[in-house]
Design an enzyme around this catalytic site. Structure first.
Site, PDB file in Angstrom:
ATOM      1  CB  CYS A 112      -0.954   0.011   1.186  1.00  0.00           C
ATOM      2  SG  CYS A 112      -2.116  -1.346   1.166  1.00  0.00           S
ATOM      3  CG  HIS A 251      -3.061   3.528   2.094  1.00  0.00           C
ATOM      4  ND1 HIS A 251      -3.613   3.158   0.888  1.00  0.00           N
ATOM      5  CD2 HIS A 251      -3.158   2.435   2.905  1.00  0.00           C
ATOM      6  CE1 HIS A 251      -4.010   1.902   0.972  1.00  0.00           C
ATOM      7  NE2 HIS A 251      -3.756   1.446   2.178  1.00  0.00           N
ATOM      8  CG  ASN A 281      -6.751  -0.553   1.361  1.00  0.00           C
ATOM      9  OD1 ASN A 281      -6.042  -0.245   0.412  1.00  0.00           O
ATOM     10  ND2 ASN A 281      -6.252  -0.959   2.513  1.00  0.00           N
TER      11      ASN A 281
HETATM   12  O1  UT7 Z   1      -3.825  -0.948   3.642  1.00  0.00           O
HETATM   13  C1  UT7 Z   1      -3.244  -1.102   4.901  1.00  0.00           C
HETATM   14  C2  UT7 Z   1      -3.753  -2.331   5.527  1.00  0.00           C
HETATM   15  N1  UT7 Z   1      -5.030  -2.384   6.134  1.00  0.00           N
HETATM   16  C3  UT7 Z   1      -5.452  -1.529   7.095  1.00  0.00           C
HETATM   17  O2  UT7 Z   1      -4.936  -0.488   7.342  1.00  0.00           O
HETATM   18  C4  UT7 Z   1      -6.635  -1.990   7.906  1.00  0.00           C
HETATM   19  C5  UT7 Z   1      -6.425  -1.630   9.352  1.00  0.00           C
HETATM   20  N2  UT7 Z   1      -7.475  -2.122  10.205  1.00  0.00           N
HETATM   21  C6  UT7 Z   1      -8.748  -1.709  10.182  1.00  0.00           C
HETATM   22  O3  UT7 Z   1      -9.123  -0.887   9.359  1.00  0.00           O
HETATM   23  C7  UT7 Z   1      -9.685  -2.221  11.231  1.00  0.00           C
HETATM   24  O4  UT7 Z   1      -8.965  -2.930  12.209  1.00  0.00           O
HETATM   25  C8  UT7 Z   1     -10.806  -3.151  10.666  1.00  0.00           C
HETATM   26  C9  UT7 Z   1     -11.764  -2.326   9.817  1.00  0.00           C
HETATM   27  C10 UT7 Z   1     -10.207  -4.249   9.820  1.00  0.00           C
HETATM   28  C11 UT7 Z   1     -11.593  -3.774  11.795  1.00  0.00           C
HETATM   29  O5  UT7 Z   1     -12.103  -2.758  12.639  1.00  0.00           O
HETATM   30  P1  UT7 Z   1     -11.926  -2.852  14.215  1.00  0.00           P
HETATM   31  O6  UT7 Z   1     -12.601  -1.688  14.778  1.00  0.00           O
HETATM   32  O7  UT7 Z   1     -10.460  -3.021  14.481  1.00  0.00           O
HETATM   33  O8  UT7 Z   1     -12.745  -4.127  14.564  1.00  0.00           O
HETATM   34  P2  UT7 Z   1     -12.272  -5.487  15.245  1.00  0.00           P
HETATM   35  O9  UT7 Z   1     -11.449  -6.305  14.289  1.00  0.00           O
HETATM   36  O10 UT7 Z   1     -11.702  -5.186  16.599  1.00  0.00           O
HETATM   37  O11 UT7 Z   1     -13.656  -6.199  15.431  1.00  0.00           O
HETATM   38  C12 UT7 Z   1     -14.688  -5.664  16.284  1.00  0.00           C
HETATM   39  C13 UT7 Z   1     -15.862  -6.611  16.219  1.00  0.00           C
HETATM   40  C14 UT7 Z   1     -15.488  -8.074  16.449  1.00  0.00           C
HETATM   41  O12 UT7 Z   1     -16.532  -8.696  17.160  1.00  0.00           O
HETATM   42  P3  UT7 Z   1     -16.425  -8.948  18.745  1.00  0.00           P
HETATM   43  O13 UT7 Z   1     -15.183  -9.759  18.934  1.00  0.00           O
HETATM   44  O14 UT7 Z   1     -16.319  -7.564  19.346  1.00  0.00           O
HETATM   45  O15 UT7 Z   1     -17.687  -9.657  19.043  1.00  0.00           O
HETATM   46  C15 UT7 Z   1     -15.403  -8.637  15.061  1.00  0.00           C
HETATM   47  O16 UT7 Z   1     -15.667 -10.026  15.024  1.00  0.00           O
HETATM   48  O17 UT7 Z   1     -16.451  -6.567  14.909  1.00  0.00           O
HETATM   49  C16 UT7 Z   1     -16.518  -7.878  14.375  1.00  0.00           C
HETATM   50  N3  UT7 Z   1     -16.335  -7.789  12.939  1.00  0.00           N
HETATM   51  C17 UT7 Z   1     -17.344  -7.578  12.088  1.00  0.00           C
HETATM   52  N4  UT7 Z   1     -18.664  -7.423  12.271  1.00  0.00           N
HETATM   53  C18 UT7 Z   1     -19.431  -7.201  11.192  1.00  0.00           C
HETATM   54  C19 UT7 Z   1     -15.163  -7.845  12.225  1.00  0.00           C
HETATM   55  N5  UT7 Z   1     -15.404  -7.679  10.913  1.00  0.00           N
HETATM   56  C20 UT7 Z   1     -16.748  -7.506  10.807  1.00  0.00           C
HETATM   57  C21 UT7 Z   1     -17.602  -7.294   9.706  1.00  0.00           C
HETATM   58  N6  UT7 Z   1     -18.916  -7.130   9.953  1.00  0.00           N
HETATM   59  N7  UT7 Z   1     -17.152  -7.183   8.449  1.00  0.00           N
END
Ligand code: UT7
Length: 330
Positions: A112, A251, A281
């Site tokens: 990225c 980005h 992204n």
């Molecule tokens: O290009 C560079 C590389 N990529 C990035 O920069 C991405 C960086 N990371 C992020 O943007 C975020 O971490 C994500 C968008 C991927 C995830 O957001 P988050 O706020 O960090 O959520 P999380 O992974 O901590 O998940 C929170 C909750 C979890 O449930 P519990 O454990 O709280 O019950 C996940 O299982 O959200 C759940 N979850 C979802 N729910 C609905 C994870 N993905 C989803 C989904 N839909 N798609």
């Protein structure tokens, strides 16, 4: 006076098929509300089978040439981590598709952060008098890397390409690339990678090893901290204060990453440029796509002081500054 790389053309291309959050939520345990709230993404463009990274890159490159009002360049750099084949690099095929067979052409793989890395590489080619004009394309088809069953990655990524033309010019011209800052940390490669299919783990019994695996929360934390840190370095090198920056084009990984980075820098929220709502992204394509959209809708205007900052797998990150030139996207 030393030679500078001056931005003189801009173009972009998105594959026509749009997949919105509602469509995704019909086959994955997710929702439009969750994806919008956690990422700022509403839809993304997806390349149909038969359309490759080279195809997207050539479309964007063609438009950048038209924007610059030229028909050829001396060198082409393709920032991508989703080449058409594992070997060779895809840049020569893009050059051929553009009718530029014979020019210098290579891929730059910094995932990225690839576009910022490729800008720096192009600037070096110009400074060393290897090339007078360089096309830098960021193009990726990350939808081919994500596990279609993984709700953690599918909603985030989209496909696309963006391209710029750099030409030899003067450091004080509008569009002259200013200082650049680049870094990496291979110790953290596992935070965001495809484990199998390369020379290390040649085969795996676990099909998910062939897909992108992401530790999202850790990547999020590093992205904000590293982009803010690197932004401060280039601003310092350029002699700019944070308050001097008119537009922050980071980005487009997650709107919350862009907002948190701006906040860490003490930058007003309205300096943040984002098109993530409609692109997702797009990895190496994200910065040139955001530049293209911001230029078209008037968010980005000639004379604006622009800060670019990227973060990605590798890990890699980096930043650059320039004063925006008079340019009309092709
Ligand atoms: O290009 C560079 C590389 N990529 C990035 O920069 C991405 C960086 N990371 C992020 O943007 C975020 O971490 C994500 C968008 C991927 C995830 O957001 P988050 O706020 O960090 O959520 P999380 O992974 O901590 O998940 C929170 C909750 C979890 O449930 P519990 O454990 O709280 O019950 C996940 O299982 O959200 C759940 N979850 C979802 N729910 C609905 C994870 N993905 C989803 C989904 N839909 N798609």
């Amino acid at each position: 006076m030393s030679v500078a790389a001056v931005l003189s053309g801009l173009g972009a291309w998105l594959p026509p098929r749009v997949v919105d959050n509602h469509e995704l939520s019909q086959r994955l345990d997710t929702s439009d509300e969750w994806i919008r709230a956690r990422t700022g993404i509403g839809s993304r463009h997806v390349a149909d089978p038969g359309t490759s990274t080279v195809d997207l890159a050539a479309e964007a490159g063609h438009r950048a040439l038209a924007s610059a009002g030229i028909e050829s360049v001396d060198a082409l750099l393709l920032a991508t981590s989703t080449p058409d084949q594992p070997c060779p690099a895809s840049a020569p095929q893009v050059a051929t598709k553009l009718g530029l067979n014979g020019i210098a052409a290579l891929d730059v793989n910094a995932v990225c952060s690839g576009f910022v890395y490729a800008l720096a590489t192009a600037s070096g080619l110009i400074a060393a008098d290897v090339a007078q004009t360089v096309m830098v394309i960021g193009a990726d088809t990350f939808t081919t890397l994500v596990d279609p069953e993984d709700r953690g990655t599918v909603p985030i990524f989209g496909d696309g390409a963006g391209a710029v033309i750099l030409r030899a010019g003067e450091p004080d011209e509008l569009g002259a690339l200013g200082p650049v800052d680049l870094h990496s940390d291979g110790e953290l490669a596992e935070l965001l990678w495809v484990a199998a299919g390369g020379s290390k783990q040649r085969q795996s019994a676990n099909p998910s090893d062939y897909f992108l695996a992401m530790q999202g929360t850790a990547v999020f934390r590093h992205a904000c901290a590293r982009m803010a840190e690197s932004s401060r370095v280039v601003l310092d090198k350029a002699g700019w204060m944070v308050a001097d920056v008119d537009r922050f084009v980071g980005h487009q990984a997650n709107i919350r990453i862009l907002q948190a980075t701006a906040k860490q820098l003490g930058m007003p929220a309205d300096a943040v440029v984002s098109n993530i709502e409609t692109t997702g992204n797009t990895s190496a394509a994200s910065i040139p796509l955001a530049l293209n959209d911001a230029c078209l809708d008037g968010t980005l205007m000639a004379g604006h002081k622009v800060l670019l900052s990227a973060f990605g797998a590798g890990l890699t990150w980096g930043s650059a500054v320039l004063r925006w030139p008079e340019v009309v996207p092709g």
